[in-house]
Design a protein around this motif. Structure first.
Motif, PDB file in Angstrom:
ATOM      1  N   HIS A 179       0.681  -1.231  -0.126  1.00  0.00           N
ATOM      2  CA  HIS A 179       0.193   0.205  -0.426  1.00  0.00           C
ATOM      3  C   HIS A 179       1.172   1.144   0.055  1.00  0.00           C
ATOM      4  O   HIS A 179       2.192   1.153   0.762  1.00  0.00           O
ATOM      5  CB  HIS A 179      -1.015   0.333   0.966  1.00  0.00           C
ATOM      6  CG  HIS A 179      -1.896   1.098   1.019  1.00  0.00           C
ATOM      7  ND1 HIS A 179      -2.357   2.538   1.421  1.00  0.00           N
ATOM      8  CD2 HIS A 179      -3.143   0.671   1.101  1.00  0.00           C
ATOM      9  CE1 HIS A 179      -2.951   2.637   1.279  1.00  0.00           C
ATOM     10  NE2 HIS A 179      -3.722   1.982   1.050  1.00  0.00           N
ATOM     11  N   PRO A 180       0.588   2.068  -0.383  1.00  0.00           N
ATOM     12  CA  PRO A 180       1.307   3.136  -0.726  1.00  0.00           C
ATOM     13  C   PRO A 180       1.453   4.181   0.656  1.00  0.00           C
ATOM     14  O   PRO A 180       2.206   4.910   0.593  1.00  0.00           O
ATOM     15  CB  PRO A 180       1.227   4.401  -1.689  1.00  0.00           C
ATOM     16  CG  PRO A 180      -0.171   3.736  -2.477  1.00  0.00           C
ATOM     17  CD  PRO A 180      -0.003   2.051  -1.925  1.00  0.00           C
ATOM     18  N   CYS A 239     -10.775   6.418  -1.547  1.00  0.00           N
ATOM     19  CA  CYS A 239      -9.732   6.165  -1.463  1.00  0.00           C
ATOM     20  C   CYS A 239      -9.879   6.840  -0.215  1.00  0.00           C
ATOM     21  O   CYS A 239      -9.247   7.778  -0.665  1.00  0.00           O
ATOM     22  CB  CYS A 239      -8.694   5.666  -2.687  1.00  0.00           C
ATOM     23  SG  CYS A 239      -7.441   5.574  -1.083  1.00  0.00           S
ATOM     24  N   PHE A 243      -6.990   7.742   1.674  1.00  0.00           N
ATOM     25  CA  PHE A 243      -5.900   7.826   1.487  1.00  0.00           C
ATOM     26  C   PHE A 243      -5.407   8.685   0.317  1.00  0.00           C
ATOM     27  O   PHE A 243      -4.120   9.199  -0.167  1.00  0.00           O
ATOM     28  CB  PHE A 243      -4.141   6.891   1.319  1.00  0.00           C
ATOM     29  CG  PHE A 243      -2.907   7.360   1.369  1.00  0.00           C
ATOM     30  CD1 PHE A 243      -2.399   7.808   3.094  1.00  0.00           C
ATOM     31  CD2 PHE A 243      -2.089   6.906   0.256  1.00  0.00           C
ATOM     32  CE1 PHE A 243      -1.652   9.006   2.531  1.00  0.00           C
ATOM     33  CE2 PHE A 243      -1.092   6.979   0.529  1.00  0.00           C
ATOM     34  CZ  PHE A 243      -0.342   7.917   1.122  1.00  0.00           C
ATOM     35  N   SER A 244      -6.490   9.199  -0.803  1.00  0.00           N
ATOM     36  CA  SER A 244      -6.538   9.449  -1.816  1.00  0.00           C
ATOM     37  C   SER A 244      -5.241  11.020  -1.788  1.00  0.00           C
ATOM     38  O   SER A 244      -5.091  11.610  -2.674  1.00  0.00           O
ATOM     39  CB  SER A 244      -7.424   9.469  -3.157  1.00  0.00           C
ATOM     40  OG  SER A 244      -9.055   9.992  -2.276  1.00  0.00           O
ATOM     41  N   CYS A 273      -1.646  10.155  -1.413  1.00  0.00           N
ATOM     42  CA  CYS A 273      -0.595   9.724  -2.440  1.00  0.00           C
ATOM     43  C   CYS A 273      -0.805   9.595  -3.749  1.00  0.00           C
ATOM     44  O   CYS A 273      -1.660  10.121  -4.741  1.00  0.00           O
ATOM     45  CB  CYS A 273      -2.189   8.171  -2.862  1.00  0.00           C
ATOM     46  SG  CYS A 273      -1.729   6.503  -3.523  1.00  0.00           S
ATOM     47  N   TYR A 333       0.501   7.936  -6.482  1.00  0.00           N
ATOM     48  CA  TYR A 333      -0.263   6.821  -7.099  1.00  0.00           C
ATOM     49  C   TYR A 333      -1.883   7.370  -7.807  1.00  0.00           C
ATOM     50  O   TYR A 333      -2.812   6.369  -8.071  1.00  0.00           O
ATOM     51  CB  TYR A 333       0.191   5.282  -6.738  1.00  0.00           C
ATOM     52  CG  TYR A 333       1.400   5.532  -6.511  1.00  0.00           C
ATOM     53  CD1 TYR A 333       2.331   5.491  -7.590  1.00  0.00           C
ATOM     54  CD2 TYR A 333       2.090   5.814  -4.872  1.00  0.00           C
ATOM     55  CE1 TYR A 333       3.543   5.416  -6.964  1.00  0.00           C
ATOM     56  CE2 TYR A 333       3.340   5.408  -4.739  1.00  0.00           C
ATOM     57  CZ  TYR A 333       3.941   4.944  -6.220  1.00  0.00           C
ATOM     58  OH  TYR A 333       5.097   5.408  -5.070  1.00  0.00           O
ATOM     59  N   LYS A 334      -1.917   7.819  -7.104  1.00  0.00           N
ATOM     60  CA  LYS A 334      -3.896   8.143  -7.593  1.00  0.00           C
ATOM     61  C   LYS A 334      -4.712   8.553  -8.956  1.00  0.00           C
ATOM     62  O   LYS A 334      -3.726   8.929  -9.024  1.00  0.00           O
ATOM     63  CB  LYS A 334      -4.644   9.515  -6.638  1.00  0.00           C
ATOM     64  CG  LYS A 334      -5.671  10.045  -6.529  1.00  0.00           C
ATOM     65  CD  LYS A 334      -6.016  10.903  -5.757  1.00  0.00           C
ATOM     66  CE  LYS A 334      -7.521  10.993  -6.557  1.00  0.00           C
ATOM     67  NZ  LYS A 334      -7.971  12.454  -6.184  1.00  0.00           N
ATOM     68  N   CYS A 374      -9.951   5.255  -8.402  1.00  0.00           N
ATOM     69  CA  CYS A 374      -9.894   5.293  -6.568  1.00  0.00           C
ATOM     70  C   CYS A 374     -10.496   6.049  -6.193  1.00  0.00           C
ATOM     71  O   CYS A 374     -10.466   7.020  -5.100  1.00  0.00           O
ATOM     72  CB  CYS A 374      -8.342   5.950  -6.138  1.00  0.00           C
ATOM     73  SG  CYS A 374      -6.459   5.320  -7.029  1.00  0.00           S
ATOM     74  N   ILE A 414     -12.572   1.427  -1.703  1.00  0.00           N
ATOM     75  CA  ILE A 414     -11.827   0.047  -2.282  1.00  0.00           C
ATOM     76  C   ILE A 414     -12.041  -1.131  -0.901  1.00  0.00           C
ATOM     77  O   ILE A 414     -11.813  -1.002   0.423  1.00  0.00           O
ATOM     78  CB  ILE A 414     -10.467   0.991  -1.827  1.00  0.00           C
ATOM     79  CG1 ILE A 414      -9.916   1.964  -2.321  1.00  0.00           C
ATOM     80  CG2 ILE A 414      -9.687  -0.374  -3.094  1.00  0.00           C
ATOM     81  CD1 ILE A 414     -10.020   2.206  -4.391  1.00  0.00           C
ATOM     82  N   CYS A 447      -5.500  -1.079  -1.694  1.00  0.00           N
ATOM     83  CA  CYS A 447      -5.599  -0.179  -2.556  1.00  0.00           C
ATOM     84  C   CYS A 447      -6.230  -0.770  -4.401  1.00  0.00           C
ATOM     85  O   CYS A 447      -5.519  -1.704  -4.390  1.00  0.00           O
ATOM     86  CB  CYS A 447      -3.709   0.579  -2.590  1.00  0.00           C
ATOM     87  SG  CYS A 447      -3.421   0.208  -3.865  1.00  0.00           S
ATOM     88  N   ILE A 448      -6.681  -0.322  -4.912  1.00  0.00           N
ATOM     89  CA  ILE A 448      -7.086  -0.627  -6.499  1.00  0.00           C
ATOM     90  C   ILE A 448      -6.096  -1.319  -7.191  1.00  0.00           C
ATOM     91  O   ILE A 448      -5.830  -1.825  -8.158  1.00  0.00           O
ATOM     92  CB  ILE A 448      -7.669   0.077  -6.484  1.00  0.00           C
ATOM     93  CG1 ILE A 448      -9.047  -0.163  -7.699  1.00  0.00           C
ATOM     94  CG2 ILE A 448      -7.522   1.568  -7.230  1.00  0.00           C
ATOM     95  CD1 ILE A 448     -10.146   0.024  -7.192  1.00  0.00           C
ATOM     96  N   ARG A 449      -4.626  -0.191  -6.352  1.00  0.00           N
ATOM     97  CA  ARG A 449      -3.425  -0.284  -7.765  1.00  0.00           C
ATOM     98  C   ARG A 449      -2.696  -1.126  -7.097  1.00  0.00           C
ATOM     99  O   ARG A 449      -1.275  -1.424  -7.550  1.00  0.00           O
ATOM    100  CB  ARG A 449      -2.638   0.553  -7.778  1.00  0.00           C
ATOM    101  CG  ARG A 449      -4.110   1.686  -8.642  1.00  0.00           C
ATOM    102  CD  ARG A 449      -3.178   3.168  -9.048  1.00  0.00           C
ATOM    103  NE  ARG A 449      -2.292   2.993 -10.021  1.00  0.00           N
ATOM    104  CZ  ARG A 449      -1.335   3.793 -10.830  1.00  0.00           C
ATOM    105  NH1 ARG A 449      -1.507   5.449 -10.008  1.00  0.00           N
ATOM    106  NH2 ARG A 449      -0.460   3.649 -11.626  1.00  0.00           N
TER     107      ARG A 449
HETATM  108  S1  SF4 Z   1      -6.456   3.096  -4.074  1.00  0.00           S
HETATM  109 FE1  SF4 Z   1      -5.227   5.029  -5.381  1.00  0.00          FE
HETATM  110  S2  SF4 Z   1      -5.687   6.461  -4.141  1.00  0.00           S
HETATM  111 FE2  SF4 Z   1      -5.710   4.545  -2.799  1.00  0.00          FE
HETATM  112  S3  SF4 Z   1      -3.852   4.104  -1.821  1.00  0.00           S
HETATM  113 FE3  SF4 Z   1      -4.617   2.586  -3.687  1.00  0.00          FE
HETATM  114  S4  SF4 Z   1      -3.328   4.158  -5.560  1.00  0.00           S
HETATM  115 FE4  SF4 Z   1      -4.046   5.650  -3.857  1.00  0.00          FE
END
Ligand code: SF4
Lengths: 639, 314
Positions: free
Chosen positions: A562-563, A599, A601-602, A605, A607-608, A612, A616, A627-629
């Protein structure tokens, strides 16, 4: 004049002062005092009769059309006397308060400034005066000066000057410290000027508050002195002398006592209330109300997208099992604090709960104990400890669970032990009340426990008070207390954060040691990943009230998914570093009620993406991440 | 603990000394000449001079002070100028009366103040809290003697539950003693109970937020035990610190409330002494009151030390 358009999306919120109850009361108090002043000034014009004109035929009459408040024993009009009494009340409080200020403040400033011998003598005299009942001091001064309004007020002025004296002295002493601390060089005259410049603005606020307090006290004392015949002398009308008259006729005409009494109470009440308001607004160090999480904005959780996932594999040896827990402030429709939290801890296992402050990790610990406070409630999910669901338990049932099945060690040992009792008695108390041990056995066991947590001379230390122990020692005691009833789960909330670095390691070793011996599960709450890495088997990372990642400790450090976890790892100082953690995650945890929609944390983040912005889910079984990614990103520890 | 008591006792010596100097010098400032008071307009100049010599009034003031102090230490406070009774006897005769009122009102103030404060602190902002706060605000604004008058009107004149005036010594009839002291004590104690309630409330609210309260609950102690043992013990610390001040206020208030109930206590004695410029009587009254206050202070200091281990000398 431009008025912001109302359809503007950035609507300017204008907070109109709400007509609150306290505001209303203040207004009424001000009104009463203004009315008092008005009557005092225009007494001759307003009062329907001469306050001294006697009319024995009409004596002791109740209220009537001619005499709204009736007449007294000599047939004088009570209303007129009451109005003239306003004048005396104003004169009395002005006179005595002025004398008190003019006498007390200069002397206080002087002795505060001079210090030494002067200070000692004057302060002893003040002490002597305040150790005699105030009214007796006034009586002695009146014996010297004689009776009458002005003399009595001089007496009260002298009496109340002691509080102004102490106030002024205190301000000088405090400011003098400040000035000396700030200016390294101290030169006579300029020093004196600096001091004066600092004192004047600092003395004004407490002085104003003290004046209001004194005015109230003067009014009551004046009435009292006049009542016993040592203040205002008849036939002059003061509220105190009117009550003196009334006292003689209580059986015949009790109503006589009502008007002056009500006048005194209303006046003193108004002055005191105003003093309270002043103190709250200008006084220092007002203990504000605990900050309430912003309740205006409510997060509407997208329904059902995040149904409790069946990802959490229930293990048979779990001591604690939390499933789909929601905690909210103010019930079901309130502000969510924790959402969708699931994890388990097995016997002999240590689970780290990691996150920045505000992530909800401490609240999780308190939720298990059912000690979240009256405003917070678990609205969904279950907390199963040793096979029993705690969320459905009543207060007295959960009380039996605490200490016996689950116990907690807090962050600051010096504040989590009661300062009024010896540390031993605090452990022995548990053994007596929870385990039913006799006093003697309980004490013996207490000493054993204190010895077990590595405190030398345990029998002696058991009789120490918390303030006599070092932080590390006190934390050992707190651990001994938590262990006293052999809990199967120990919650440790940042137990090493308040301690010295060298002591931290000792305490962590102690936890490991005790776990080996007693085999309890430990929930270790910390913001410090280094500490978590040291002691935990698995780590759960929390962010904004939810779990964002959970993994076995080595896996998490080797490859965060997770970021947010990655950001935390980056912020960790290297083992040899003494620098504070590097702030690699910008911003801070959003407060409950202000969480981003998708999310959480968006907004921090890197990596958004647009994906997101939906809710999530937490995915995975033994390793879980929200985290979706997570799958596409490759978040090495140090890229 | 003994060290604490000893330390406190030692601190009292300069206080008592200064009080005695102040009392003596202030009462010497009285405008009247004691010789005139005693002899009145009658008597020749020689008689005046003789009496002046006999009373030692021609001696320097510090000598007169030392003689006075020497006698006072032995319990001899001189004779009243007015009717030449022994001051000590007169004061001791009235003392039980004023002491009864002060003690009962202190008891009322402490019990009512602590209970109201605790109840209010347990439910901040509830109606109980608001009611207690309102009561405390009013309690501090009501003159004790006026409240006494109202109590007389309701409970003595109308309902006839209690006597309207007078005082029965406890040695005569304990029940009557209680009946005759209850109204004045309520009148006297209300303001103090209001003040104590406010202090207890704010202290208790502060203590209940402390970690050790949550910790005690976390170890499974019952809510009641945590409240009454762990929280109240700590909340009482700041309250006890100002308790002796409250009792001093009550003692002073008793002087006035006595007048409402026509009770012949120290208040009546003091008022008469002022009117008659009776120097030895005023001196004696001040000294006895300081003595009482000092005893109360000593007692509260000891309780303070028991409640607050940090205050104990090591
Ligand atoms: S879901 Fe998107 S915003 Fe949230 S942590 Fe993962 S990459 Fe970042």
């Amino acid at each position: 004049m431009t008025i912001p358009a109302s359809e503007n999306s950035r609507t300017v919120l204008i907070r109109l002062p709400k007509p609150s109850a306290s505001g209303m009361i203040t207004a009424v108090a001000v009104f009463i005092l203004l009315l008092l002043g008005f009557m005092a000034i225009f007494a001759d014009v307003i009062s329907p009769y001469d306050p001294l004109r006697q009319n024995l035929i009409n004596a002791l009459q109740g209220p009537s059309a001619e005499h709204w408040l009736g007449t007294d024993d000599l047939g004088r009009d009570v209303l007129s006397r009451l109005i003239y009494g306003c004048r005396i009340a104003v004169i009395a409080s002005a006179e005595a308060t002025t004398i008190a200020v003019l006498l007390g403040v200069p002397i206080g400033l002087f002795i505060g400034y001079r210090g030494g011998w002067w200070d000692w003598v004057v302060m002893r005299i003040v002490e002597a005066i305040v150790s005699v009942p105030g009214i007796m001091v006034a009586i002695v001064i009146i014996a010297i000066l004689g009776t009458g309004l002005h003399r009595a007020m001089i007496a009260l002025g002298i009496l109340f000057s002691t509080s102004f004296l102490r106030l002024a002295r205190g301000v000088v002493l405090a400011e003098r410290e400040e000035v000396y601390v700030r200016s390294a060089r101290v030169i006579g005259t300029s020093d004196r000027r600096i001091l004066l410049r600092h004192i004047l603005p600092n003395i004004a606020p407490p002085l104003i508050v003290q004046v209001t307090l004194t005015v109230g006290a003067v009014l009551l004392s004046e009435a009292g002195l006049s009542f016993i015949g040592l203040g205002v002398q008849p036939p002059d009308a003061s509220w105190g002398t009117m009550l003196n008259t009334a006292a003689a006729f209580m059986q015949l005409a009790w109503f006589l006592s009502i008007p002056p009494g009500v006048a005194i109470i209303l006046t003193v009440l108004s002055v005191n209330l105003l003093g309270d308001v002043l103190r709250d607004s200008i006084g220092r160090g007002i203990a504000g109300d605990a900050p309430q999480p912003a309740s205006a904005v409510r997060v509407n959780l997208p329904a059902a997208t995040a149904a409790p996932e069946p990802t959490a594999v229930s293990r048979p040896d779990d001591v604690l099992r939390i499933e789909g827990l929601d905690v909210a402030l103010g019930g079901d429709t309130g502000v969510p604090i924790i959402t969708d939290l699931s994890f388990g801890i097995a016997r002999g296992e240590t689970l780290g709960l990691v996150g920045e402050s505000g992530s909800g990790k401490t609240m999780t610990g308190l939720a298990i104990l059912g000690l979240m406070g009256p405003a917070l409630r678990a609205t969904k999910g279950s907390i199963v400890l040793n096979g029993k669901d705690l969320t459905s338990m009543r207060q007295n049932e959960i009380e039996k669970v605490r200490g016996n099945a689950v116990a907690m060690v807090f962050q600051d040992p010096t504040t989590s032990l009661n300062p009024a009792f010896t540390v031993g008695s605090q452990i022995a108390e548990l053994l007596r009340t929870r385990k039913g041990l006799s006093s003697k056995d309980a004490w013996k066991r207490t000493v054993e426990l204190i010895d077990r947590v590595g405190i030398p001379r345990a029998a002696e230390r058991a009789k120490a008070y918390p303030h006599e122990l070092s932080g590390g020692m006190a934390q050992r005691i707190a651990i001994a207390r938590a262990l006293s009833c052999n809990p199967s789960l120990l919650i440790a909330d940042e137990p090493t954060t308040a301690l010295d670095v060298t002591v931290q390691q000792e305490i962590l070793d102690l936890f490991r040691d005790l776990q080996e011996e007693y085999g309890m599960a430990i929930l270790f709450v910390t913001h410090d990943l280094a500490v978590a890495a040291d002691i935990c088997d698995r780590i759960a990372v929390m962010y904004a009230g939810e779990m964002v990642e959970m993994a076995e400790v080595n896996a998490l450090f080797a490859k965060p998914r997770h970021p947010y976890t990655r950001g935390l790892l980056h912020a960790m100082p290297h083992a040899s570093d003494r620098e504070p953690p590097l702030p690699t995650i910008r911003g801070s945890v959003p407060r409950p009620g202000n969480w981003p929609q998708g999310c959480r944390f968006s907004n921090r983040c890197d990596y958004k993406t647009s994906a997101c912005e939906t809710r999530i889910p937490l995915v995975g079984t033994s390793r879980r991440v929200r985290c979706i990614r997570a799958d596409e990103l490759n978040l090495g520890r140090r890229p | 603990m003994f060290r604490l008591i000893f330390q406190r006792l030692l601190a009292l010596v300069p206080l008592l000394f200064i009080v005695s100097v102040l009392t003596f010098s202030f009462t010497s400032l009285l405008p009247s000449d004691p010789v005139d008071l005693i002899l009145g307009d009658t008597g020749t100049d020689e008689q005046h001079e003789m009496l002046r010599e006999r009373m030692g009034l021609n001696e320097p003031i510090y000598l007169r002070y030392l003689q006075w102090l020497g006698r006072a230490v032995q319990g001899d406070l001189g004779n009243s100028f007015f009717n030449s009774v022994s001051v000590m006897d007169a004061v001791m005769q009235r003392l039980p009366v004023t002491l009864s009122l002060t003690a009962i009102s202190a008891l009322i103030a402490i019990v009512v103040g602590i209970s109201a404060g605790v109840v209010a602190a347990l439910r901040p902002r509830s109606w109980v809290d608001r009611l207690a706060t309102l009561g405390a605000t009013f309690g501090q604004a009501i003159p004790n003697f006026w409240f006494g008058l109202i109590l007389v009107a309701i409970f003595a004149v109308n309902l006839r539950w209690f006597p309207a005036t007078g005082f029965t010594p406890i040695t005569n009839a304990p029940w009557e003693w209680l009946r005759s002291s209850i109204l004045p004590s309520i009148a006297l104690g209300t303001a103090s109970s209001a003040a104590i309630a406010r202090q207890v409330r704010s202290a208790m609210v502060g203590v209940l937020q402390q970690d050790y309260i949550r910790a005690a609950r976390a170890q499974g102690l019952s809510a009641r035990r945590v409240l009454f043992k762990h929280a109240l013990t700590n909340a009482m610390v700041p309250v006890v610190a100002v308790l002796s001040f409250q009792i001093t206020v009550l003692l002073g208030g008793a002087l006035i409330v006595e007048q409402v109930f026509a009770i012949n206590g120290l208040g009546t004695l003091a008022i008469a002494a002022v009117r008659q410029q009776d120097i030895p009587m005023l001196q004696g009254l001040v000294l006895v009151m300081v003595g009482l206050v000092v005893i109360v202070q000593l007692a509260t200091d000891i309780i303070y030390g028991l409640l607050n281990p940090k205050a104990r000398p090591t």
